[in-house]
Write an enzyme that holds these catalytic residues in place. Sequence first.
Site, PDB file in Angstrom:
ATOM      1  N   PHE A 100       4.637  -7.353  -6.985  1.00 20.32           N
ATOM      2  CA  PHE A 100       3.742  -5.979  -6.769  1.00 20.32           C
ATOM      3  C   PHE A 100       3.557  -4.749  -7.828  1.00 20.32           C
ATOM      4  O   PHE A 100       4.894  -5.086  -8.327  1.00 20.32           O
ATOM      5  CB  PHE A 100       4.293  -5.581  -5.342  1.00 20.32           C
ATOM      6  CG  PHE A 100       3.994  -5.194  -3.887  1.00 20.32           C
ATOM      7  CD1 PHE A 100       3.883  -5.930  -3.360  1.00 20.32           C
ATOM      8  CD2 PHE A 100       3.297  -3.816  -3.984  1.00 20.32           C
ATOM      9  CE1 PHE A 100       2.633  -5.769  -2.148  1.00 20.32           C
ATOM     10  CE2 PHE A 100       2.743  -3.249  -2.440  1.00 20.32           C
ATOM     11  CZ  PHE A 100       2.303  -4.694  -1.608  1.00 20.32           C
ATOM     12  N   ASP A 202       3.357  15.743  12.360  1.00 18.41           N
ATOM     13  CA  ASP A 202       5.126  16.313  13.891  1.00 18.41           C
ATOM     14  C   ASP A 202       6.109  17.011  13.874  1.00 18.41           C
ATOM     15  O   ASP A 202       6.842  18.056  13.967  1.00 18.41           O
ATOM     16  CB  ASP A 202       4.989  15.957  15.091  1.00 18.41           C
ATOM     17  CG  ASP A 202       3.087  15.699  14.818  1.00 18.41           C
ATOM     18  OD1 ASP A 202       2.090  15.903  15.102  1.00 18.41           O
ATOM     19  OD2 ASP A 202       2.355  15.020  16.199  1.00 18.41           O
ATOM     20  N   GLN A 221       1.407  10.679  -2.830  1.00 20.46           N
ATOM     21  CA  GLN A 221       1.117   8.973  -3.359  1.00 20.46           C
ATOM     22  C   GLN A 221      -0.446   8.998  -3.262  1.00 20.46           C
ATOM     23  O   GLN A 221      -0.793   9.123  -1.725  1.00 20.46           O
ATOM     24  CB  GLN A 221       1.543   7.943  -3.258  1.00 20.46           C
ATOM     25  CG  GLN A 221       1.976   6.414  -4.037  1.00 20.46           C
ATOM     26  CD  GLN A 221       2.757   5.527  -3.125  1.00 20.46           C
ATOM     27  OE1 GLN A 221       2.438   5.357  -2.776  1.00 20.46           O
ATOM     28  NE2 GLN A 221       3.404   5.490  -4.370  1.00 20.46           N
ATOM     29  N   HIS A 223      -2.939   6.816  -3.370  1.00 18.70           N
ATOM     30  CA  HIS A 223      -2.909   4.854  -3.771  1.00 18.70           C
ATOM     31  C   HIS A 223      -3.715   4.273  -4.309  1.00 18.70           C
ATOM     32  O   HIS A 223      -4.814   5.374  -4.211  1.00 18.70           O
ATOM     33  CB  HIS A 223      -2.667   3.788  -2.151  1.00 18.70           C
ATOM     34  CG  HIS A 223      -2.473   3.079  -2.190  1.00 18.70           C
ATOM     35  ND1 HIS A 223      -3.472   1.919  -2.868  1.00 18.70           N
ATOM     36  CD2 HIS A 223      -1.334   2.559  -1.616  1.00 18.70           C
ATOM     37  CE1 HIS A 223      -2.599   0.979  -2.804  1.00 18.70           C
ATOM     38  NE2 HIS A 223      -1.632   0.523  -2.090  1.00 18.70           N
ATOM     39  N   LEU A 233      -7.265   1.742   3.147  1.00 19.73           N
ATOM     40  CA  LEU A 233      -6.814   1.411   2.420  1.00 19.73           C
ATOM     41  C   LEU A 233      -6.651   0.071   2.282  1.00 19.73           C
ATOM     42  O   LEU A 233      -7.167  -1.204   2.840  1.00 19.73           O
ATOM     43  CB  LEU A 233      -5.112   1.090   2.667  1.00 19.73           C
ATOM     44  CG  LEU A 233      -3.737   0.364   2.090  1.00 19.73           C
ATOM     45  CD1 LEU A 233      -3.403   1.076   0.903  1.00 19.73           C
ATOM     46  CD2 LEU A 233      -2.730   0.597   2.800  1.00 19.73           C
ATOM     47  N   THR A 235      -4.527  -3.040   0.474  1.00 17.49           N
ATOM     48  CA  THR A 235      -2.842  -3.231  -0.927  1.00 17.49           C
ATOM     49  C   THR A 235      -3.410  -3.572  -1.782  1.00 17.49           C
ATOM     50  O   THR A 235      -4.086  -4.344  -2.673  1.00 17.49           O
ATOM     51  CB  THR A 235      -1.802  -4.353   0.307  1.00 17.49           C
ATOM     52  OG1 THR A 235      -1.325  -4.108  -0.417  1.00 17.49           O
ATOM     53  CG2 THR A 235      -3.268  -5.884   0.367  1.00 17.49           C
ATOM     54  N   GLU A 236      -1.940  -2.758  -2.110  1.00 17.40           N
ATOM     55  CA  GLU A 236      -1.597  -3.231  -3.591  1.00 17.40           C
ATOM     56  C   GLU A 236      -0.946  -5.222  -3.941  1.00 17.40           C
ATOM     57  O   GLU A 236      -1.476  -5.852  -5.160  1.00 17.40           O
ATOM     58  CB  GLU A 236       0.084  -2.594  -4.325  1.00 17.40           C
ATOM     59  CG  GLU A 236      -0.390  -2.713  -4.940  1.00 17.40           C
ATOM     60  CD  GLU A 236       1.549  -1.483  -5.671  1.00 17.40           C
ATOM     61  OE1 GLU A 236       0.979  -0.538  -5.101  1.00 17.40           O
ATOM     62  OE2 GLU A 236       2.342  -1.724  -5.359  1.00 17.40           O
ATOM     63  N   ARG A 267       2.241   2.862  -8.769  1.00 14.52           N
ATOM     64  CA  ARG A 267       0.833   3.416  -8.152  1.00 14.52           C
ATOM     65  C   ARG A 267       0.304   4.286  -8.709  1.00 14.52           C
ATOM     66  O   ARG A 267      -1.095   5.079  -9.066  1.00 14.52           O
ATOM     67  CB  ARG A 267       0.859   3.437  -7.048  1.00 14.52           C
ATOM     68  CG  ARG A 267       1.485   2.632  -6.260  1.00 14.52           C
ATOM     69  CD  ARG A 267       1.686   2.845  -4.117  1.00 14.52           C
ATOM     70  NE  ARG A 267       1.349   1.644  -3.956  1.00 14.52           N
ATOM     71  CZ  ARG A 267       1.892   1.103  -2.635  1.00 14.52           C
ATOM     72  NH1 ARG A 267       2.616   2.238  -2.048  1.00 14.52           N
ATOM     73  NH2 ARG A 267       1.798   0.179  -2.205  1.00 14.52           N
ATOM     74  N   HIS A 334      -2.198   8.810  -0.134  1.00 13.98           N
ATOM     75  CA  HIS A 334      -1.113   7.456   0.702  1.00 13.98           C
ATOM     76  C   HIS A 334       0.194   7.972   1.361  1.00 13.98           C
ATOM     77  O   HIS A 334      -0.075   7.548   2.361  1.00 13.98           O
ATOM     78  CB  HIS A 334      -1.307   6.567  -0.092  1.00 13.98           C
ATOM     79  CG  HIS A 334      -1.341   4.861   0.852  1.00 13.98           C
ATOM     80  ND1 HIS A 334      -1.311   4.210   2.005  1.00 13.98           N
ATOM     81  CD2 HIS A 334       0.154   4.448   0.797  1.00 13.98           C
ATOM     82  CE1 HIS A 334      -0.729   3.581   1.969  1.00 13.98           C
ATOM     83  NE2 HIS A 334       0.150   3.428   1.213  1.00 13.98           N
ATOM     84  N   GLU A 363       9.002   7.870   6.618  1.00  8.70           N
ATOM     85  CA  GLU A 363       7.453   8.515   6.017  1.00  8.70           C
ATOM     86  C   GLU A 363       8.436  10.213   6.317  1.00  8.70           C
ATOM     87  O   GLU A 363       8.219  10.795   4.900  1.00  8.70           O
ATOM     88  CB  GLU A 363       7.129   8.878   5.957  1.00  8.70           C
ATOM     89  CG  GLU A 363       6.080   9.273   5.373  1.00  8.70           C
ATOM     90  CD  GLU A 363       4.886   8.961   5.059  1.00  8.70           C
ATOM     91  OE1 GLU A 363       3.771   7.803   5.736  1.00  8.70           O
ATOM     92  OE2 GLU A 363       3.730  10.097   4.907  1.00  8.70           O
ATOM     93  N   ARG A 374       7.154   6.991  -5.166  1.00  9.42           N
ATOM     94  CA  ARG A 374       7.285   5.332  -4.263  1.00  9.42           C
ATOM     95  C   ARG A 374       6.762   4.104  -4.694  1.00  9.42           C
ATOM     96  O   ARG A 374       5.602   4.498  -4.572  1.00  9.42           O
ATOM     97  CB  ARG A 374       7.228   5.289  -2.798  1.00  9.42           C
ATOM     98  CG  ARG A 374       7.257   4.732  -1.818  1.00  9.42           C
ATOM     99  CD  ARG A 374       7.264   4.240  -0.648  1.00  9.42           C
ATOM    100  NE  ARG A 374       5.813   4.634  -0.098  1.00  9.42           N
ATOM    101  CZ  ARG A 374       5.196   3.619   0.037  1.00  9.42           C
ATOM    102  NH1 ARG A 374       5.449   2.215   0.150  1.00  9.42           N
ATOM    103  NH2 ARG A 374       3.378   3.465   0.446  1.00  9.42           N
ATOM    104  N   SER A 379       8.080   1.611   1.491  1.00  9.60           N
ATOM    105  CA  SER A 379       8.093   2.282   2.821  1.00  9.60           C
ATOM    106  C   SER A 379       8.862   0.886   4.014  1.00  9.60           C
ATOM    107  O   SER A 379       9.126   2.138   4.991  1.00  9.60           O
ATOM    108  CB  SER A 379       6.917   2.701   2.867  1.00  9.60           C
ATOM    109  OG  SER A 379       5.887   1.671   2.962  1.00  9.60           O
ATOM    110  N   LEU A 380       8.627   0.707   4.088  1.00 15.00           N
ATOM    111  CA  LEU A 380       8.634  -0.436   4.986  1.00 15.00           C
ATOM    112  C   LEU A 380      10.084  -0.704   4.825  1.00 15.00           C
ATOM    113  O   LEU A 380      10.261  -0.443   6.028  1.00 15.00           O
ATOM    114  CB  LEU A 380       8.186  -1.930   5.209  1.00 15.00           C
ATOM    115  CG  LEU A 380       6.573  -2.146   5.902  1.00 15.00           C
ATOM    116  CD1 LEU A 380       5.915  -3.580   5.604  1.00 15.00           C
ATOM    117  CD2 LEU A 380       6.529  -1.271   6.683  1.00 15.00           C
TER     118      LEU A 380
END
Lengths: 571, 236
Positions: A100, A202, A221, A223, A233, A235-236, A267, A334, A363, A374, A379-380
């Site tokens: 990645f 929110d 970011q 993407h 999106l 994915t990378e 990114r 993104h 996030e 990032r 993120s996950l």
Amino acid sequence: MRAALQLSEAGLKTAVLSKVFPTRSHTVAAQGGVSASLGNSEEDHWHWHMYDTVKGSDWLGDQDAIEFMCREAPKVVTELEHFGMPFDRNADGTIYQRPFGGHMSNFGEKPVRRACAAADRTGHAMLHALYQRNVRANTHFFVEWMALDLIRDADGNVQGVIAMEMETSEIVVFQAKATLFATGGAGRIYASSTNAFINTGDGLGMAARAGIPLEDMEFWQFHPTGVAGAGVLITEGVRGEGGILRNSAGERFMERYAPNAKDLASRDVVSRAMVTEINEGRGCGPNKDHVLLDITHLDPEVIMSKLPGIREISIKFAGVDPIKAPIPVVPTCHYQMGGIPTNYHGEVVVGGKPVTGFYAAGECACASVHGANRLGTNSLLDLLVFGKSSANSMIDFIKQQPLELPELATSDVERSVARVERLNKQTNGVAVNDARTAMQRTMQAHCGVFRFKDMLAQGVEKILEVEKMVQQTEISDKSSVFNMARIEALELENLIEVAKATMISANARTESRGAHVRDDAPDTAETPNGRDDANWLKHTLWSRDGNRLEYKPVNMQPLTVDTIALKTRSY
Amino acid sequence: MTTETVKFRIYRYDPDKDAKPYMQDISVELDSTDRKLLDALTKLKVKDDTITFRRSCREGVCGSDAMNINGKNGLACLTDFRDLKQPIELRPLPGLPVVRDLIVDMTQFFKQYHSIKPYVINDTPPPERERLQSPEDREELNGLYECILCACCSTSCPSFWWNPDKFVGPAGLLAAYRFIADTRDTAINERLDNLEDPYRLFRCHTIMNCVDVCPKGLNPTKAIGKIKDLMVKRAV
């Protein structure tokens, strides 16, 4: 969801409020993977992961939080597997890992396989696995409830939230010993975004209205690979599996910008290279407004097994079968690196002290592990690590609290009711869509991939004008039943707080760092690539009250290892 | 930019003011960059903000915007409106109570999903590392785990319409087989017992509407067939 699981399994009474059924949250759209130095395919180490994350953050990330996240990663990913996550597998039965962007071995030497993946549907598999585990743990979900405001008592302690049931428009107080925000990002402040409709910041809006500052909001970011025109999106992981970016001459242009990592550079680096190619006339298509992501050289079997969702998206949204032709892509908003300031325990921190009873993760929070940019798949990981750590902090805190909840003042509730009342009574107002479009266009034009001094200054004025529109929004739907027009108007009141924070913070930071790149930040020996560590190695804190800006130092001190020293960033 | 006028007939019902549902004829100007039915609905909502539907990811993974489109269930965000005959008739998913306009109450649908215990059951203490699973065993989950719980399948199934409280329905049964097929799960017998009943599994009469409408191209009928095979094998 990870936090709720930890709380429910600890036997606490846990209520999860969500605007959508839990498996419809935007984690579901994450594709490429979740990082952990499991070393299933080749040697890897959490310390290398930490180095990559600090470098990716352009040294704006707090090194204590980054060390914590990277060390915890193998543990939380293994737990997720035990929860039932259907990871892809290697021949020996271990979790499949793919390369990645920015993931390197041995402190930046060469790409390493660190992204644990379930095809190109990792977020979907993860969100469902976590929801399923929560079903097992009897977590109580309040589905299709929108939180309106945070309740803080006279001492500033957080006592819960005021929320609206969408089906009935009933407004209810949820009083709680501990409150966690996991409300996601606000990518919908931009016109072109990979984000879902529901990503309206929110939690950030509620926090800002309750007097909590927002940290590092200038860092967004873009993407590299959103489908041109649609924003969806790609994915990378496509580049991880061997995909190549090409300009109108068919050239693999990333070789010029990042000779070592090439298409797998970070990114922000890839997005800027793409925009530069397009600006210099080497874009593709009749309007020369995008570049191409090419996987036609890959074995169709690999595409079908490792990237089936991408193929589906490409056919549906770009009208292109990537087995046969390259995908038109363009950098697209993104991810929000900034957010509600927290420490690595998930406690919200204001003025150096935790806000009693208030936590944030994911996030919407800024720990800060992502700093100015990032890394893909962090993120996950952020959700898993800080979801768990914040829940553990909540459990410890709740144990020390008296059984009885304190009495609440009615004034706490009145603020939310007043907002809804204003909206219901507004006449001769502004259409929600007009105000939202004005905001999105302003952000896109004045605060995009490349930023310009004059445009930012104008952008601040414009966004404050848009704020006046938002204060006068009017809806014609007055129904009490599932009134989505009202929900969208309330969401816009949250988005505008994020937009202001972003524009004002970006205007003030007169250097280039990570995703924030300005035309007036000179590239000199003291400020390589425009990064000015002498003056700007610090976090921004924007407060809603008077649009006040303050700064706090970056924590350069990891927990157990040596500081990863400042260095010029190249890939 | 070239624009075109697209005609719609939309099911409208707001229990706050309507005594009964009605069909609204409405058209909207769309331009060449609009492709999907959801793009059209979003513009319709700008024109009339009372038109109500669920939506979120707009890329077919969250499962929010399932509806009945010209008589067939599908996701608005994955459907090209130019492929549809006009006026495009939009109705809520059939067989579930309507909350408002295109929004249905999905309680019964999720109740059935929850009834199959949708989580890996394995009471052996987990190892330090991941539980191992061969790529071939993992392959068994393909076509099962990708479900987005949009309910297009179950609400196109006549058996589910007649017995939504007793028949698990295609989505729930697909999920049931997803856990039966997972080599990490140790509760196959318990799972089969849970479906051993005249309604829960056996009300599937292989009508295959579910396969026809699934926006993710999944095949609940095949999964149901595999569960039935396991039932038979267990009986002999």
